[in-house]
Each structure stands twice: as C-alpha cells, then as structure tokens.
Scaffold this active site. Structure first.
Site, PDB file in Angstrom:
ATOM      1  N   MET A  96      -4.884  -7.673   8.931  1.00  0.00           N
ATOM      2  CA  MET A  96      -4.385  -6.744   9.946  1.00  0.00           C
ATOM      3  C   MET A  96      -5.328  -5.557  10.051  1.00  0.00           C
ATOM      4  O   MET A  96      -6.352  -5.496   9.384  1.00  0.00           O
ATOM      5  CB  MET A  96      -2.963  -6.349   9.617  1.00  0.00           C
ATOM      6  CG  MET A  96      -2.009  -7.534   9.853  1.00  0.00           C
ATOM      7  SD  MET A  96      -0.327  -7.132   9.431  1.00  0.00           S
ATOM      8  CE  MET A  96      -0.492  -6.628   7.735  1.00  0.00           C
ATOM      9  N   SER A 156      12.250 -42.398 -13.324  1.00  0.00           N
ATOM     10  CA  SER A 156      11.070 -41.542 -13.304  1.00  0.00           C
ATOM     11  C   SER A 156      10.558 -41.519 -11.868  1.00  0.00           C
ATOM     12  O   SER A 156      10.235 -42.559 -11.293  1.00  0.00           O
ATOM     13  CB  SER A 156      10.007 -42.096 -14.251  1.00  0.00           C
ATOM     14  OG  SER A 156       8.857 -41.270 -14.204  1.00  0.00           O
ATOM     15  N   ARG A 207      -3.246  -1.665  -7.001  1.00  0.00           N
ATOM     16  CA  ARG A 207      -2.463  -2.904  -6.943  1.00  0.00           C
ATOM     17  C   ARG A 207      -2.755  -3.710  -8.197  1.00  0.00           C
ATOM     18  O   ARG A 207      -3.763  -3.479  -8.874  1.00  0.00           O
ATOM     19  CB  ARG A 207      -2.781  -3.702  -5.693  1.00  0.00           C
ATOM     20  CG  ARG A 207      -4.232  -4.068  -5.567  1.00  0.00           C
ATOM     21  CD  ARG A 207      -4.534  -4.700  -4.212  1.00  0.00           C
ATOM     22  NE  ARG A 207      -5.973  -4.837  -4.055  1.00  0.00           N
ATOM     23  CZ  ARG A 207      -6.580  -5.129  -2.920  1.00  0.00           C
ATOM     24  NH1 ARG A 207      -5.875  -5.266  -1.812  1.00  0.00           N
ATOM     25  NH2 ARG A 207      -7.880  -5.266  -2.856  1.00  0.00           N
ATOM     26  N   GLY A 243      -7.365  -8.075   4.831  1.00  0.00           N
ATOM     27  CA  GLY A 243      -8.234  -8.221   5.997  1.00  0.00           C
ATOM     28  C   GLY A 243      -7.579  -8.824   7.208  1.00  0.00           C
ATOM     29  O   GLY A 243      -8.221  -9.056   8.223  1.00  0.00           O
ATOM     30  N   ARG A 245      -3.189   2.735   8.554  1.00  0.00           N
ATOM     31  CA  ARG A 245      -3.409   1.415   7.945  1.00  0.00           C
ATOM     32  C   ARG A 245      -2.142   0.572   7.978  1.00  0.00           C
ATOM     33  O   ARG A 245      -1.037   1.090   7.905  1.00  0.00           O
ATOM     34  CB  ARG A 245      -3.805   1.565   6.469  1.00  0.00           C
ATOM     35  CG  ARG A 245      -5.084   2.319   6.225  1.00  0.00           C
ATOM     36  CD  ARG A 245      -5.254   2.490   4.702  1.00  0.00           C
ATOM     37  NE  ARG A 245      -6.234   3.504   4.396  1.00  0.00           N
ATOM     38  CZ  ARG A 245      -7.483   3.244   3.976  1.00  0.00           C
ATOM     39  NH1 ARG A 245      -7.877   2.007   3.837  1.00  0.00           N
ATOM     40  NH2 ARG A 245      -8.310   4.228   3.705  1.00  0.00           N
ATOM     41  N   LYS A 282       0.829  -1.205   0.000  1.00  0.00           N
ATOM     42  CA  LYS A 282       0.000   0.000   0.000  1.00  0.00           C
ATOM     43  C   LYS A 282       0.867   1.260   0.000  1.00  0.00           C
ATOM     44  O   LYS A 282       0.705   2.135  -0.852  1.00  0.00           O
ATOM     45  CB  LYS A 282      -0.915  -0.028   1.237  1.00  0.00           C
ATOM     46  CG  LYS A 282      -1.988   1.050   1.234  1.00  0.00           C
ATOM     47  CD  LYS A 282      -2.772   1.093   2.544  1.00  0.00           C
ATOM     48  CE  LYS A 282      -3.292  -0.254   2.980  1.00  0.00           C
ATOM     49  NZ  LYS A 282      -4.566  -0.615   2.349  1.00  0.00           N
ATOM     50  N   HIS A 293      -7.869 -41.908  -5.081  1.00  0.00           N
ATOM     51  CA  HIS A 293      -8.081 -42.542  -6.383  1.00  0.00           C
ATOM     52  C   HIS A 293      -9.027 -41.721  -7.232  1.00  0.00           C
ATOM     53  O   HIS A 293      -8.761 -41.411  -8.399  1.00  0.00           O
ATOM     54  CB  HIS A 293      -8.641 -43.959  -6.172  1.00  0.00           C
ATOM     55  CG  HIS A 293      -8.928 -44.675  -7.456  1.00  0.00           C
ATOM     56  ND1 HIS A 293     -10.164 -44.639  -8.057  1.00  0.00           N
ATOM     57  CD2 HIS A 293      -8.125 -45.404  -8.253  1.00  0.00           C
ATOM     58  CE1 HIS A 293     -10.108 -45.338  -9.176  1.00  0.00           C
ATOM     59  NE2 HIS A 293      -8.881 -45.821  -9.309  1.00  0.00           N
ATOM     60  N   TYR A 350      12.305 -34.029 -17.842  1.00  0.00           N
ATOM     61  CA  TYR A 350      10.909 -33.761 -18.170  1.00  0.00           C
ATOM     62  C   TYR A 350      10.032 -33.958 -16.947  1.00  0.00           C
ATOM     63  O   TYR A 350      10.439 -34.597 -15.973  1.00  0.00           O
ATOM     64  CB  TYR A 350      10.413 -34.678 -19.309  1.00  0.00           C
ATOM     65  CG  TYR A 350      10.343 -36.130 -18.918  1.00  0.00           C
ATOM     66  CD1 TYR A 350       9.188 -36.657 -18.300  1.00  0.00           C
ATOM     67  CD2 TYR A 350      11.408 -36.989 -19.143  1.00  0.00           C
ATOM     68  CE1 TYR A 350       9.135 -37.991 -17.919  1.00  0.00           C
ATOM     69  CE2 TYR A 350      11.363 -38.315 -18.766  1.00  0.00           C
ATOM     70  CZ  TYR A 350      10.224 -38.810 -18.149  1.00  0.00           C
ATOM     71  OH  TYR A 350      10.166 -40.117 -17.761  1.00  0.00           O
ATOM     72  N   CYS A 403       6.710 -38.652 -12.870  1.00  0.00           N
ATOM     73  CA  CYS A 403       5.400 -38.998 -13.402  1.00  0.00           C
ATOM     74  C   CYS A 403       4.356 -39.062 -12.294  1.00  0.00           C
ATOM     75  O   CYS A 403       3.256 -39.531 -12.500  1.00  0.00           O
ATOM     76  CB  CYS A 403       5.459 -40.313 -14.178  1.00  0.00           C
ATOM     77  SG  CYS A 403       5.906 -41.730 -13.160  1.00  0.00           S
TER      78      CYS A 403
END
Lengths: 907, 907
Positions: free
Chosen positions: A111, A798, A355, A109, A100, A31, A472, A885, A865
C-alpha cells in the site's frame, strides 16, 4: 463494524503518551499500534495520530471519507503542532508530516505512503531559511513526485526522466550532485509534469494535500496488488488499513543526522548482538534504495568489515547508547527480537517503527531459547512463536552467503530444502555409476519415476524440468532429505545426447559441467559452490559432531523437548528402509506410519523376480516368482522392525499399477524376454496390455491384491515371519498391515480375510504370536463417505491425502503443472492443495471419515500418511479433527512435532 | 423372525382349499404361494404342503431342523394320504412326493429338488403292480440318482456313467430302450455307487428320506451358486427358502398321460393366444432335457408347423379344454400373463406351477395394453409392471430368431442394443469411405476415440476388443442408437494389416468378410443375418410406417402417454446434433440436457481450425483461429435451437483435454506442420507437451476455459448469436450455458463473468434479449461437497455422474475392464457403478449437493446428464433425490419416461 460503533476514530501518540498500544493492532494497524506502544514506553517517537481501520471500510462502503473526519484530523494536527512547536503549512518552522498505511497484518510495500506532506513554495522557502535551500528544495521535489505518483497515479517514470534530464543538463552524475538551483529546476519541471498528467495545477493547499493523501491510502487497500497479496497470504479483505499521520523528522539535515535500521539480535544466527546499519545525512528511503553503502552500527562489526571507526557506535556514541537503551526496552516490552527503524536529527534519536523480527530457522531457535533462559518468556511462548517450517531450514544443507548471491541460471519450484553441488547426470544409471566412483552428481531429468530411485539415492540433489511440489521427484527427494528443484521450465533436456540447454540463459551444459541447486529457494546456479551440512544433522544423525560443539543443536534439542511435552498427537514417519527409519527415529519419529513396500521391488536383484511374477500366466508360476521375493521381503521387514523396536510399524501392501514395474525400452524388454523364455512380442504385448489411460484410477492398490491374492498373502507372511523372527531376538515389534485404495468395505473384508488366514497359520505354526493390527488407507472419496461400514473391519484408518486430494478435486498431481500455479495465483485455491490440505473439500471428507468411523468403532485409530503430514497448517487441521498421529517424511518429523505442539497449545 | 413368532409352520393346499395364497410369497416362496392360490381357485393341484421360510432361517441359525417339525410333517403327509387315498412308503397304492425349494423371489435352478421320494424296493414292487415294472423301476432309478446327488452330494456324472454302461451292455441307444430288467440292473448298480460314495447303504426308510431331503433343500439356500445368484440379483440373504412337499403325479404312465408348459399369451409377440408345448407319456424333466421334441398345444400352430393332428388340442381335446379354462381362470385371478406347468395323468389335468410370465419388450407392451383394454387392470398397474429397460429392446433392430440361434464366434459385453450385419472395417476412414459406396460395414477396433466418430456414424454397428459398458465406444454407440459390443476379449485386431483373429474359434477375417453382431446379447456371429428395424422407430422416427400399420407402435404410444401423465420429473436428452435432437424429440425428449460442443470440432473442416487454435502461440493467433470456428458453431446451435423450439437446450462449453484434438500419427503431424507453417519438431513437441499421465484429471473442462478465456467467450457468443438469430425467425429459444468440471466456486464465478460479459454485449448490440441461464456440471466430488457455495452463482446443477463416479470411486472407466467385472462377480459392487449409480457413495454426494445447493438457492434447478440418466434404477434414485429432470441418450428417452413414471407411482 460501522464507524459509529467505534469508540474512537483517531488515536494519538507522542509526548510520552498514546491513546492505543500494540494490543490494538486490528484497529490501528501494526505500525500505528507499535508507535503507540513505543510512545507509552517513553521512547522518542515523533508525535502523530492514527485513523482507525473501520474508517477505511466505511470509506469503501460509502465511497467517501466519513462525515466530519477531516474536522477531527485538523484537531489532531493541532495537537502535533503543539507538541512540536511547528506549524502545518506555514513558516517560520513548518510542520511536515508523513501519511502511511498500516494493516493489522503486515503487507510490505503493498500500500501507499506519502512523505513531506504540508509542503508548498512558501513552506519550502521557510524550510530553506531554517535548514538550507538545498534541503528544502530536495524535500519539495520528493514530495511532488511521491504525491503525484501515489495520489494521482502518475507513473514514477515520468518524474525520473525529468530528474535524469536535469542531471544530464547540469553535468550531475548523482542526485546529491544537484545543488539548490538544480533542484529548484526539477521542482518547476515536476509541476509541469503534474499539470500535463492531471490537467490541474499541483495542489499547494496543505489541507487539500492531507485529505487527498488520506483518501489515497484508504483507496490503496483495494488496489490490485494489495488484493492479490491478501489472497496469496490468506489475509481477510475485511480488515482494512489504518492511516498514520506523523510529524516528519529528517536524517538529512547534516552530519549530525542520519537514519538506519536494526535488529535487537542477529536475525541470521540469533546471537545476542544488535545487528543493523545506518547512513549519515540521509533519509530512510536512501537506505532502502541502496545508492550509498550503509555502515555498521557496532564498532566490533565495523572492525571485522575493515570499516573501523565508521560505525554508529564510534561516530555517534550518544545516539548508539540511546539506541541500545531503546533496543533493550523494546525487547523487554515485546519479549522478542525487534526489527526497528530510526532516524537521528541534529543528534536526537527518533524511533519510526518497530516490529517483531523475521529471522532464519537457526535464529528462531537461538533467540527463543535465549529468551527463555533470560526469563523473558515461557517455553510454551517460544514454541508458539517459532514457525514450524523454519526447522526444515535448520536441517537442510545450506549455501554460503556468497554463493547464494550468485545469479541463478534458472528458477524452479523449491521442492526439497537445502543446497547441493555436483556434475550433471542425465540418467539414474549414470548417476549411480559416477557416484560409486566418488563423483558428486546432480540428477537432471524431465521428471522421475520409481525406476530412478537408485539414481536419486546416488545423487546429491535432483533437478527436474517438469512436475509440481508433490511430483514423484519432489516427494521422494523430500523423503530422502535431498535438495530438489522441480518444474524448472527453462530446462530443455536431451537425455539421449546428454545435453541440457537453458532457455533464456543461452547456455548448453553436458555431463562434465558442475551446477549448484538451492532447493530452499528454487535457484539453479552454474559451477561449484560451498555447501554446509546442517549442524543439527551432524549431531543427531551423522554423529560427527558432539552436542556441546553445536549451540544450535542444543537449542534444537530443547525446543523439541518442550514440543514433545506440549503435544498430544503422535508423530510418525514415512520410511521404506532401515536407513530412512533410523534417520527419522533420531529426529524423533515415534513409529512408521507408512512403509511403501513397492520401493523394495525396484532394487536390481528384485525387479526381475517382480517382472517374472507379472508375466506369469498361471497362479503356480506367479507363486514361484513370489516365493523368490518373499525371503527378501522378510529381511526388509526385519531390518525395519529392529530399527523401530518398541514402536509401531505400518506396512502398506503393494500399491502401484503393475505397469510401473515393467521395462519400457526395447533392450530391457528383450532382456526380460530372454530371461523368462518368452518371445519379445509376448513381453511387449504384456507391457502394452498393462498400459492404462488413467493409471492413477486404474488397476492398483487393493485391486491388485484382490486380483492376485497370492501377492497380499506373500506380503502378510513376510511381515509376520519377520516379526516373529525379531521377536525371538527380544525386539518388541508392533506391525500394522495397511490395505491401500479401499473404496468399499468388501474390498477390506476380502483382503483382511487373506491376511488373517496367513497370520493365524504362521502363529499356529510358531506356537506364539505378536501383536498385529489390520487397517486401511482412506484415500478414495467413497472410503470417506462409507467410513462407518469400513470401520467395522478396520483397526485403523490412515488418510492418504495425496490421492484423496487428487480424486476429491479431480486433479492429477502429475498433470497439474499446466494449471494449478495459475489457479493459486487467481485465488481459486488459496494454497497448492497438494502442499496444504484443502480443508473445505478434502477436509470435509476427512471429518466425515473420522466422525463416522469412530461413531461405529470408538477405539478406531486414525492417522495421516500423505505428504500433508509434514505441513504445519495441515498438522493443525489434523489435530482439530482429533487424529491420533501424523506421519511424514523423516526430515519433516521435527516440523510436525513442533506443529503438533503449537496446535495443542492453541487449543 | 424366529419360528415361534410364525403363526403357522406348515401351510397345506389341495382338495379345493389352501391355508395360504399368492399374497404369502415371503412365507411360502413363489411356488408354494401360487400352489395355494390355485388350490383356492378350485384348480386341479396335487395336494401337498409348504414348510415356511422362517424354518429355513432357523435351520441355518441352529444347524438343525426346528424341534418337532418332522412330527408336524408326518401329520401333513397323513393329510395328503387322506386326499389321495395313497399310502406314504407302502403299497398297495404308494404315495410318492416331490420335495422342492421355493423362495419369495424366483431363483431358477439355483436350489435343489427331489422327486419320487418315498420310494424303496417294496414301494417299487407295489408301483410295478399298479403301473408296470418298467415305470416303477424307472421311477426308482430316477429317485436314487436325484437323492444321491442332491442330498448326499454325489456327482451326477457317476450315475450317468452307470446308465451309459448298462445301455451299452444291453445295446440300448436311448434311456427309453431299456426295459424293466435293464432298469433294475441300473437300480442295483446305483445302490453300489451310493454305498461307494457315502460308505452307507441307500436309505430305504421313507421318513428318513423325507427328513434328509427337507434338510438338503434348506441347506441349498446357502450353497455357493445360490449365494452368487442372490448377490448378482440383489436378493437378500435373509429371505430363506420354503420347502414344498407335494404328491407326485405322473405324465409317463401311458399314452393318456403327458406333461407340458405354456404361457397364457404369446410371450414373444404378446398376442392373445395360448402358447406352449407338451410331450405325451413323459415326465416334466424330459421336456426340459430336450431328448424328444415337444409338440404344440394349439391345432392352428401345429398346422403352421406341419404337425397337423399332433397338437394337444387335437389329440387330447378334453385336457386342452380344461387347460384353456385353467388359463382363463389364472389370468383373471392374477391379472397378468401366466407361465404354467402341467401334467395329465390318465386323462386328468394337474397344475404344478404358475408364475407371472417373462416376455419380450414387445410382448410387455402388447399384453399390458390389451389387459387395460380388457378392463382387467388400470393403466398405472400396466406402467408399474413393464420393465423400463424392455423398451430399449422394442426400439432396437433385431435378429431373426433363426439367426439368433447361429452359434456365436465370440462374446463381449452387450453395450448397445440391437443387431447389425455388415463387412468388417478396421478404421473409421475406411468405414466412412465404404459406407459412402453403399456398403454395410461394422467398425471393428481395439477401442474408439473421438477421432472415430465419423466412422461410427457410417457403420451399422461397432465391435471393440476392449472397454466396458461405459467406454467411449459404448457411450457413443448408445447415443447414436447403434448396436455395439465392447470388451470382446477374444478378438485380436491388427488394424494395420486389416486382420482380425478370433481366439478359440481359429478364424481369421479380413475386410471382405461379413459378420453380424447382436448388441442385445453381446454375441458376434459369422456371415450375414437378416435384421429387422424396430417398427416403433419406423413409425416415430423414420416415418416409413403409418401408426395404423403397427399395433406395437400404437401400444408404445399409449404406454408413453400413460407414463407422461403419471410422471412428475422431466426427461431430456443428450444430443450434439440437430439429427440426434430430432430423433430424441420424436421419442419424447422435453429438452436437451447436454449438448457436448467438442464433437462439433471433430468434423474434417473444423478440426484444422481447432488444431490451429491449440498451436497458437499468442492470444491474437488463438483468437484468429477461434474466429474461424465461431460461425460454424453459430450454425450448429441454430440447427439445435430450431429442432428443439420451445424447449430448453443446455450447452456445455469445451470439456476434453486439448490433446484429444491433436493428430497422433506422423503423417498427420507433418500435414499440420505444413498448414500452420511450423516445423514438424515444433508440432510434435506441442503434441508431446500436451500428453498427460491422467488426462481424466488433467487440464480440461473449465480449467481450459480459465486458461483460454477466449474459447469460453467464443462459445458464449456463438450460443447467444444463434439464439438471437433464430428468435428473429419466431423460434422460442431457451439456451442454458453449462460450465464443466467445476470443483471450486471461484471457477464458476470467473467463467460466468466471461460468459455474462459476452451475453450482455450481444444483447445490447441487438437491442433485444433471449432468456438464458448459466449453470454448472456437478461431476467432481469437491463440487458436491461445496455445493452451497457453488449454488450462489449457478442457475442450475447437472450431475455428470460418469466423472463423479470415476472420481468418487477412484476408478477410471477406461481402465476398469481389468478388475470391475471381477468386482461385480465378487459382489464388491452389486452392479457396475457406471451402469447404475452407486447410491451409497456417489449417491451420498448427490444428496449433499441437492440439499445444500437448494438450501442456499431454493429455486436451483437440478438434473443429471451422465449415462445413468437412462438407467431405470438410477432414474428412480434421481426421483427420490427430487431432481427436476434426467437427461439421457435419444434412444433411452422412452426408458427414462417410463422409469420416471414408475418412480412417481411408487412414491
């Protein structure tokens, strides 16, 4: 950092200049920094100053404000007095200020804030003379309430009760119905409440008010809700909050006043149109409180909303024009869409906050591509900004805004993004049957097992009472791209009687009832709701929409193109069927990182052969059963290889415990006995014998392959036969055979020997070869700890991070619902370790495996994976480890591509 | 090592000298080295030579004998010819030789031997002229059979069939009934068998025979059974075997010949008496084959066996005297009991082999203490030699030798040493009831659970159909010192109908039938057998025998005294009750390393309170149930503290999943419902809700304590109240509170906060303190990986290697029966990782935890309380890691003390 090391304790802004700007967020909070930036841009910002964050830390370290700080504050208040021509704590034109909090990372919200500070009876009287008594008394009662609550911890309820009493006594239905006398009555009684609660008179001395408010804001950094928020959002405790003190401006001095909020572009669609709302003659908190309905900013929108003539543009054209100028200046400065708060007082516009705007996935794509096209930013800046997860939102079917606001009947975990609507099906068979009849169904179960796959395929969405984000149901649903809610504890399901009772809602539903689930939010609603398919999927996967018909899909394509150019790490997919593989490929997958062959065995025509194999008492019998399965597997793999032509396809040999394939209810057991010419007792005994105490750590993975090498051999043959066949068709094939659950180099050695033997025999018989690699999952801690040895015989590793997480943390995914949510809430784990890799524990094992595996075999290919392959934070971590990868479910592929690009750009 | 690096390829012995001795075992194998040593000692050894082990490795590397080796062999044969005055391959006095394998580490029966080599028709004729045709023909047929089998791989069966045919044709019932003509017939037909099998004539050229026999012995190093044996016994593949070629001597040339085996002291009791047997007019293999019953060596023993006048001492006093002289020389030389083989030919004694004797636990103790007393060895040498595990045998009840030879009905895993006899009890309740009536019972179950504890206590022994060496039954039985067999797959138990069927034995038993189990061997027998309680236990624990009445217990005490002087690492015990603690203390435990509090909850009067607590729906209800348990726990701990006065007692807070405490059958559920005034459905639903897919990785350990902090607080209070109370009695108390299943520093932090709060409150209320420490189990891989963080708040670590092994290897102990035995057989794990720590994987995590934990907190105390704490190999490993103590079940304490001493001595 001690305060004495800080070059400056207080940073001023206003009057067209500022000591700091948005680059000093760590020091001034978001801020304060942005107010400084706006002041420097010459935008109309009420003057003020920010006490820097190190003073907050010093306050907590020493238990008191830094010596001399309030002397500095007095000087700074004097500067505001000069710029505004007002006087703090005195008439004739008194200066009121807001106090503030503001941290480097937004904690909305969490503080505290105090408005209208500097108020007392004398100031109120002076203010009354200037702006009317009602305004002055209203400001006074708001201040006492806020100060009492924030600074002295008096429950807001105690003030609210007084206000209600006075309204009741005076026949006022709204706050605004109270006149000055009524509000004066409120002020008097508020002072009594304050005295009763604190034992002291309300402090009327403005400097005392200011000192105590500054202390309260600093103190609020350590309040329990702020601490919890930081833990949940992984914000460091050592940042501290700044305090910004700013001259008050008032939007409630009359009809030439007002207050509003707005976005420089539409945060929902990304369209380049200012989007916001305002209230005339109101304070900012009134907009938030929702007591009056705000009005649109733009005339066009007001027209569309049948509010023609009431927009800011129409009623306050001067303010509107000024606002548009400010919006343009801010976007040009920040290079991104801004979310701003403004107030106009007597026809003068003031900016109170700006912001970077939060927005939907679609808006992220549209705004960033537009900003690139406008020449404001480079493509790589756009890439770095778009939250990778937001792409999942773009791909998911979505609820209409109207439906989204229906009250949910129950809430669970948002396990698979997107929305679905349909009738309740209590069993997989019922789901399949009714789907074949054209019904839209939602499969509702306590939890799902591999036996439910066909029902999950048939259903539009899945809803379970149990399980976590990696149960699952959740994993399979995400893999299928189906909306899914899991762990919805309020559901009481009686599948046998086809009855669903919802605790708390007093509702009982049956198979004829329609429900809607929003897997993006976890909300379950009653009745049918309109659902929209993702435009991007319509273009890329369904091909029911041309790219030119969908600007979003064009933006998506461009962002993906930039991402692919920026990233260095590959992105593959976890896919078991040609259909899934095709989806993933159209979403940019560069190969299959995990094909689970077991899912292939659950098809109705195969499960029997599988069961026959499990019941086999001799190797010959087992071989006969496997021989029936082999041609089916060959066909499976041919389909995959064709879809993935030119790319690597990693196929994992059989993994789950055999028990999962066996029937569990008596009628199925009897049927199996009949078909295999065995006694029911014998089949039941076999089912019983295969039951395990901890199946996750039981007889599965390569342990099965070592016990029944003929299974591994059959699968190796099927893979290579398929590869040789499609190679003849001219398809470029790159199969990889992956051995699961290896924890010891010898397991891999022995399985590799079986596999290689079959491969060489087939190559010899065919008189030709295809390229093939053999590697292993790293999913057991011991595998990571002995990676150097294992690497000697592995072409690739993997990481199976689902199992690796379960074992490293000693947490069963399926059972973790009883404690893991609580663990995350308590900050034991900052985030669900099945969602994002536990970098400290699991990550350390991964690092050991990569370093020591490659140490022994530098050319070792390493990927992941597990489900984590589609989690942006985990993708970043994998990049840091140097993986080749990541592999994830088809609908997460774009997320992984973007996350991989972001990781490379950060590097 | 290549052969060229070897200073010498062939080592000679005989004629009172030798090139090598017992220090060259690696080069000459045990047999060759000891023959050299005996020759140097001037003992009568037939001359010969040994081809060193590097030649074996060279043979396998190059696929052929080293160049020139056979030339050297010819020279060496010449040396034997000189010493014996005989001629190799020719009359009139032909030299026959034996060709034997011999590795550095004994691998009995694993590799091959050829006797009577150098034989052909001409040699046979010459031998016939010297020693009779029958002898010559017998030697010839033995040679052809052995050579054909060992060198050419012809099945022994094919020769045996011929021998049987000839015997049948000639009406001979025994081999010895065949005369020279009959044996000549056998020789002729053997040659036909050889030709049929190999397609070649039998090689009559002695040098060819010798070369091929040497090659065959080298080759046998890599035969499958030798490879398997090495893997199972952790013998390196790179040692190779030596080949020893030695002049044959014959014990079957007449009544002045014979052959025998003997121990220089009794290998069963350790008494200082030569113990052995012999056969007159026989070859060594006849003793082994058991065709004739051997006779005792000593006259006294012959008298005792009603064989007076037939001992070697009486019939061949000259040989006997010579043998006693040899025995004394060998014991003096080796400083330990020897196991030797001898032959006497025409009244001349020859020594063919000597090696250190295998013996019983008792014999180990008695012989080593005697050797120290005789001044032959130092106490530390004795300590280093006694296999630590042999002490478990000394403490176990044992079967009479006669009973041990009863044929077993079935075999399982030897899970708890010792023997027990009793009637079958199919349930824990039945076992308890009948034991109270004075019956001896054996508890026979598929497997056991914590609900069976009372029945296990009541039973003499435990027999289960399922489970491995670390199943619940095995662990608890060892803890109780009860004989136990687990995983006895041949048992089919129908507990409901109280019927036990034994597969393969065709036997069905009921509760009236008596069985005997030998937990030292895994054999289960029918009927009652005499069982002897360990003398050492009678002295130390039962106090039913005075030390002076038991020389074994005196020897035990002295060895333990030496061990305690030598070791530096502490030895504690895992004990849950004062009774167990008292046993452990009398066996030398120096504290309690693990007191499992959950076992305390299974008592009939407590399980109800525990169940009430689990069913509680509010914290208040739960607190009320806990309040009922607390005084009971206080009493438990007081008992423990009194028994362990002056020593540390480590108490673990509640660990197992709550589901384990709940009833599982319908009548118990109904009873619980009635008592807690709940509906049966509600109780059943709660039981169902607490069921887990993988309970090992579920809601247990500190996860329970975090969820229900009141449980942890209650336990902390009970521990400290008990400690304060007994401290008032003048008892020196040292409680340690141990938090289980920690995987994240914050879990320990939060639990420690609960515990510390209670402790401080009690200390304050009492106005005094006791020393207390708070620490954690390290049993989750992540705990080891983050040990530095966790150490910040831990006074101590205790490795829970059971769980750590399960998670690191991804193997559920309870389910591992399906594959782990096969894994050990295949050499994937060299030894069951639940028996001996997997040093590569689990051990690496332990090392990380010790190093990084102490790195952060140098004074951190580290121990182990998993089952491995009583395994000698694991104790050695723990010593290497620098642990402060090991903790094991009471009856393993002496084993651990000795193993710890051995580790320190090796260091």
């Amino acid at each position: 950092m001690a305060a004495s090391d800080v070059p400056q304790r207080i940073y001023h802004f206003g009057g067209g200049t500022a000591d700091g700007d948005h680059t000093l967020k760590a020091l001034l909070g978001g801020k304060g920094a942005n107010l400084g930036a706006m002041a420097r841009l010459g935008l109309p910002v009420p003057p003020g100053f920010t006490i820097a964050t190190p003073l907050c830390l010093q306050y907590h370290a020493e238990g008191a404000l830094a010596p001399g700080l309030m002397d500095d504050v007095r000087v700074s208040i004097g500067r505001i007095e000069e710029l505004t021509g007002k006087t703090f704590g005195a008439g004739p034109d008194p200066l009121l200020v807001s106090v503030r909090s503001g941290a480097a990372i937004s904690m909305p919200g969490m503080m505290d804030t105090v408005l209208n500070l500097g108020m007392n009876p004398a100031v109120s009287a002076a203010l009354g003379a200037l702006a009317g008594d009602r305004f002055a008394k209203d400001a006074e009662r708001r201040f006492i309430q806020m100060f009492g609550n924030v600074v002295d911890g008096i429950e807001g309820r105690r003030f609210e009760e007084v206000l209600e009493t006075v309204k009741h006594e005076r026949g006022a239905s709204e706050d605004t119905d109270l006149d000055a006398a009524g509000l004066d009555d409120v002020v008097t009684r508020y002072r009594t409440v304050y005295r009763a609660a604190t034992g002291r008179d309300f402090p009327d001395a403005p400097w005392e008010q200011l000192e105590r408010a500054v202390e309260a804001v600093f103190a609020s950094w350590e309040n329990p809700r702020a601490r919890t928020y930081r833990r949940l959002n992984r914000i460091g405790d050592d940042l501290g909050t700044a305090v910004t003190v700013q001259a008050m401006v008032f939007g409630n001095l009359g009809d030439d006043c007002g207050t509003g909020v707005g976005f420089t572009r539409d945060p929902s669609t990304g369209a380049k149109l200012f989007y916001g709302e305002y209230l005339a003659n109101a304070q900012g908190e009134d907009v938030v409180a929702g007591i009056r309905t705000p009005l649109p900013i733009r005339a066009a929108r007001a027209g569309a909303m049948k509010l023609a003539g009431r927009s800011l543009e129409e009623l306050h054209p001067h303010i509107h024009a000024e606002l548009m100028r400010v919006a343009a200046t801010l976007e040009a400065h920040y290079g991104d869409v801004q979310d701003l708060e403004f107030t106009f007082e007597r026809d003068t516009l003031y900016l109170l906050q700006t912001r970077t705007a939060k927005r939907t996935g679609q808006a992220w794509l549209m705004t960033q591509v537009a900003l690139v096209d406008e020449g404001v930013i480079e493509p790589n800046t756009a890439l770095a900004r778009i939250p990778a997860d937001s792409l999942a939102q773009v791909l998911a079917p979505s609820l209409d805004a109207s439906a989204a606001s229906s009250p949910p009947l129950a809430r669970g975990l948002n396990a698979g993004p997107g929305a679905a609507t349909g009738m309740i099906a209590f069993t997989a068979d019922d789901a399949e049957r009714r789907a074949q009849l054209g019904q839209a169904v939602i499969l509702v179960r306590d939890d799902t097992t591999p036996e439910d796959i066909h029902g999950m395929h048939a259903a539009r969405g899945i809803l379970t009472a149990r399980g976590g984000l990696t149960s699952h149901a959740a994993v399979v649903a995400r893999g299928m791209g189906k909306p899914c809610i899991v762990g919805c504890g309020a559901l009481h399901i009686n599948a046998h009687e086809e009855r669903l009772t919802i605790e708390g809602a007093g509702v009982t539903l049956g198979p004829g009832d329609t429900i809607t689930i929003d897997g993006s939010t976890g909300a379950m609603m009653l009745g049918e709701q309109a659902i929209a398919t993702s435009e991007v999927l319509q273009v890329l996967v369904d091909r029911t929409l041309a790219p030119r018909e969908s600007p979003t899909s064009q933006a998506f394509a461009r962002v993906m193109e930039w991402a692919d150019a920026a990233r260095t790490m590959g992105v593959r997919t976890n896919a078991d069927t040609p259909a899934d593989a095709a989806v993933a490929r159209s979403l940019g997958a560069e190969g299959i990182g995990l094909c689970r062959t077991e899912h292939m065995f659950f098809d109705a025509d195969r499960i029997f052969a599988m069961r026959r194999m499990i019941l086999a008492e001799t190797e010959d019998e087992r071989k006969a059963a496997l021989a029936a399965i082999e041609p089916m597997q060959v066909n499976d793999f041919k389909g995959l290889f064709r879809v993935m032509r030119g790319m690597t396809v990693t196929i994992r040999t059989l993994d789950p415990p055999l028990h999962e394939f066996l029937p569990h209810d008596e009628s199925d057991i009897a049927e199996l006995a009949r078909h295999t010419r065995r006694s029911v007792d014998a089949v039941r005994a076999r089912v019983h014998a295969l039951r395990e105490s901890n199946p996750m750590l039981g007889h599965r993975g390569c342990r099965l392959g070592l016990h029944f090498p003929e299974i591994t051999r059959m699968q190796a043959r099927a893979i290579i036969r398929a590869a040789l066949d499609v190679a003849l068709e001219g398809v470029d094939v790159h199969p990889e055979i992956m051995i699961p659950l290896v924890g010891n180099r010898r397991e891999l050695d022995l399985q590799k020997r079986e596999v290689s033997g079959e491969i060489e025999a087939l190559f010899k018989a065919a008189g030709r070869r295809v390229p093939v690699q053999i590697g292993t999952m790293i999913e057991i801690p011991r595998a990571a700890l002995t990676a150097a040895e294992i690497a000697e015989h592995a072409d690739f590793f993997s990481f199976g991070t689902n199992d690796l997480t379960q074992m490293t943390l000693g947490v069963s995914r399926d059972d973790s619902g009883a404690f893991l949510p609580d663990y995350v809430a308590k900050g034991i784990y900052k985030v669900d370790p099945f969602v994002s890799i536990d970098q400290t524990g699991v990550g350390r094992l991964m690092r050991i495996a990569v370093e020591e595996g490659r140490g022994r075999r530098p050319e070792l290919k390493v990927g992941i994976c597990g489900e984590h392959g589609g989690d942006p934070e985990s993708v970043r971590f994998c990049y840091g480890l140097g993986l080749d990868y990541v592999s994830c479910s088809p609908y997460r592929v774009p997320v992984a591509r973007l996350a991989a690009a972001q990781a490379a750009l950060e590097d």
